[in-house]
Write a protein that holds these residues in place. Structure first.
Motif, short mmCIF file in Angstrom:
data_model
loop_
_atom_site.label_atom_id
_atom_site.label_comp_id
_atom_site.label_asym_id
_atom_site.label_seq_id
_atom_site.Cartn_x
_atom_site.Cartn_y
_atom_site.Cartn_z
N ASN A 201 8.16 -27.97 33.98
CA ASN A 201 8.20 -27.39 35.33
C ASN A 201 7.42 -28.34 36.40
OD1 ASN A 201 7.51 -25.90 37.55
ND2 ASN A 201 8.90 -24.46 36.93
N TYR A 202 8.28 -28.76 36.74
CA TYR A 202 6.98 -29.91 37.75
C TYR A 202 6.45 -29.58 39.03
CZ TYR A 202 9.76 -33.83 35.91
OH TYR A 202 9.91 -34.97 35.14
N HIS A 203 6.85 -28.10 38.96
CA HIS A 203 5.78 -27.55 40.03
C HIS A 203 4.27 -27.02 39.29
CE1 HIS A 203 9.01 -26.67 42.94
NE2 HIS A 203 9.30 -26.10 42.13
N THR A 236 15.24 -29.68 40.01
CA THR A 236 14.98 -29.25 38.64
C THR A 236 16.08 -27.90 39.52
OG1 THR A 236 13.65 -27.75 37.88
CG2 THR A 236 12.93 -27.69 40.33
N VAL A 237 16.31 -26.77 38.31
CA VAL A 237 17.24 -25.72 38.14
C VAL A 237 16.54 -25.20 38.88
CG1 VAL A 237 17.92 -23.64 36.78
CG2 VAL A 237 17.46 -25.96 35.48
N GLY A 238 17.61 -23.96 40.34
CA GLY A 238 17.48 -24.87 41.83
C GLY A 238 17.93 -24.36 42.83
N SER A 239 17.74 -26.28 42.64
CA SER A 239 17.47 -26.65 43.56
C SER A 239 18.35 -27.86 44.08
CB SER A 239 16.21 -27.91 43.57
OG SER A 239 15.41 -27.56 43.04
N SER A 342 15.70 -41.82 29.97
CA SER A 342 16.08 -41.77 29.14
C SER A 342 17.83 -40.97 29.68
CB SER A 342 15.73 -40.59 27.73
OG SER A 342 15.86 -39.57 28.19
N ILE A 343 18.75 -41.17 28.58
CA ILE A 343 19.76 -40.81 28.87
C ILE A 343 20.78 -40.44 27.53
CG2 ILE A 343 20.72 -41.62 30.46
CD1 ILE A 343 21.77 -43.98 28.90
N PRO A 344 21.68 -39.15 26.45
CA PRO A 344 22.34 -38.48 28.07
C PRO A 344 20.89 -37.45 28.70
CG PRO A 344 22.70 -37.53 26.22
CD PRO A 344 21.64 -38.58 25.24
N GLU A 345 21.06 -37.12 30.34
CA GLU A 345 20.69 -36.63 30.56
C GLU A 345 22.15 -35.62 31.65
OE1 GLU A 345 17.53 -36.19 34.35
OE2 GLU A 345 17.37 -36.72 32.23
N SER A 346 21.91 -34.76 32.01
CA SER A 346 23.26 -34.43 32.34
C SER A 346 22.98 -32.55 33.79
CB SER A 346 23.98 -33.29 31.33
OG SER A 346 24.14 -32.67 31.03
N TYR A 347 23.61 -32.53 33.78
CA TYR A 347 23.21 -31.31 35.77
C TYR A 347 24.49 -30.47 35.59
CZ TYR A 347 19.12 -33.73 36.20
OH TYR A 347 18.03 -34.77 36.69
N ALA A 357 21.90 -25.63 35.89
CA ALA A 357 21.20 -25.85 34.19
C ALA A 357 20.79 -27.39 34.33
CB ALA A 357 22.33 -25.23 33.15
N LYS A 358 20.07 -28.09 32.84
CA LYS A 358 20.18 -29.23 33.03
C LYS A 358 20.19 -29.33 30.97
CE LYS A 358 17.00 -31.50 34.97
NZ LYS A 358 15.28 -31.86 35.05
N ASN A 359 21.08 -30.21 30.99
CA ASN A 359 20.75 -30.76 29.79
C ASN A 359 20.63 -29.93 28.31
OD1 ASN A 359 19.65 -33.75 30.62
ND2 ASN A 359 17.41 -32.63 30.66
N LEU A 360 22.09 -29.74 28.86
CA LEU A 360 23.33 -28.38 27.97
C LEU A 360 23.65 -29.60 26.54
CD1 LEU A 360 23.79 -25.59 29.84
CD2 LEU A 360 21.54 -26.51 28.38
#
Length: 374
Positions: A201-203, A236-239, A342-347, A357-360
């Protein structure tokens, strides 16, 4: 034999400090060459000849930096920097003053003395090494298992879950060290590594960064850490997803905001990325299944060679939108704005432009899409 070079920070006008790295290897042949690599802010390298079992490096710096010593065994060697794996190398920090390293015939087993920052690093490493060795054991046990067992989903999942648990313990250990040692450069670097991991969590990371003392807040590492935390919070999720524009394979410009009102999967990938290519069939199936249900995929290629990019699209029979500026992962503006490490990375972005959602991947992605559209 001494070797001299200059290590300058991006802040050229900052006051420089002098370091001396003195080494002793008692069982290494005289005339052997030992290499030195410094990684911050830009790669610097040099070498010295071991004479009477000793060697020395000197230079200037404006603040602590990470470095590696490397002793090649044999006449030919090819290294990928930074050094990892089975090479005979030693990680250490450089700071003002005299640092001593002593050993027999192996650089990786040398002891570092005369340096507070390296003592702090060794303290953290002692905890991390235990956890990292457990991960290596799990991976070794997996490889030694019968081939049929390795293919068993339950066995794979159990192995992966053990490793994920240990990585979380590693993250917790770094965070704990940073909180308990707020005046340490090692703590700053630990927070930086956590930001690069992109799993926390970045916060929480922002709070950890803010709790560090101001001693090193003017360094390049601190500024990079702060920027990555800000990028992480913004993605992040929610942004709200960061808008961008990119050309497709024909040069037509598309914006993320062009697809407002739709569910959008933003996929960062490249032709040379094995895990990305392995996921392509699942993405193609998902796209075909839900493309008529207000869903689309925007694939952002981080390739630098157009032919390799287009050949991969053709080979994988990818039907969804392909975008890319052919600048590569280090220069691509959209990759930088999303903090891609790094990849893969997804949103997955909802019709209002919010990241949901991220990286599913694989079954996790299928489950999420089923929740949204069925």
């Amino acid at each position: 034999m001494a070797s001299m070079f200059l290590l300058m920070s991006l802040h050229i006008l900052a006051q420089t400090k002098t370091f001396t790295l003195k080494g002793k290897l008692t069982n290494v042949k005289d005339g052997s060459k030992i290499w030195f690599y410094a990684y911050h802010p830009a790669l610097q390298k040099d070498s010295a000849i071991i004479t009477n079992g000793t060697f020395e490096f000197k230079g200037n710096l404006t603040g602590p930096i990470q470095a590696q010593l490397f002793l090649p065994h044999g006449p030919k060697f090819k290294v990928m920097l930074p050094l990892t794996g089975a090479y005979d190398f030693l990680n250490l920090y450089l700071d003002e003053g005299v640092i001593k390293v002593n050993g027999t015939d192996s650089v990786k087993n040398m002891l570092v003395s005369g340096s507070i920052i390296n003592a702090e690093d060794q303290k953290l490493s002692k905890t991390l090494n235990v956890l990292e060795n457990k991960i290596l054991t799990i991976r070794s046990e997996f490889k030694q298992a019968p081939v049929e067992q390795q293919k068993d989903p339950a066995f794979m999942s159990a192995s992966d879950n053990k490793i994920i648990k240990l990585w979380k313990e590693i993250e917790a250990a770094k965070l704990k060290f940073a909180k308990e040692n707020p005046d340490s450069y090692v703590s700053l670097n630990a927070v930086f590594e956590l930001t690069r991991g992109r799993t926390m969590n970045y916060h929480v990371l922002d709070t950890a960064y803010q709790s560090l003392s101001d001693r090193y807040k003017n360094t390049v590492l601190a500024k990079n850490t702060k920027q990555m935390i800000l990028t992480g919070i913004n993605t992040t999720v929610g942004s709200q997803a960061v808008d961008f524009s990119q050309p497709d394979v024909n040069g037509k410009i598309y914006k993320l905001s062009d697809f407002k009102g739709k569910y959008v999967m933003l996929e960062f990938w490249a032709s040379w990325c094995g895990p990305c290519r392995a996921e392509s069939p699942n993405l193609v199936k998902a796209y075909e299944k839900y493309k008529d249900k207000n869903f689309t995929i925007m694939a952002i290629s981080l390739d630098k060679k157009r032919d390799e990019w287009l050949n991969a699209v053709k080979e994988d029979k990818i039907p969804y939108l392909q975008l890319g500026d052919l600048k590569g992962p280090q220069v691509s503006e959209v990759a930088i704005s999303y903090g891609i490490q790094s990849i893969p990375e997804s949103y997955i972005i909802d019709p209002n432009g919010k990241i949901i959602a991220k990286n599913l991947r694989g079954e996790a992605l299928n489950k999420k899409l089923t929740e949204l559209f069925n």
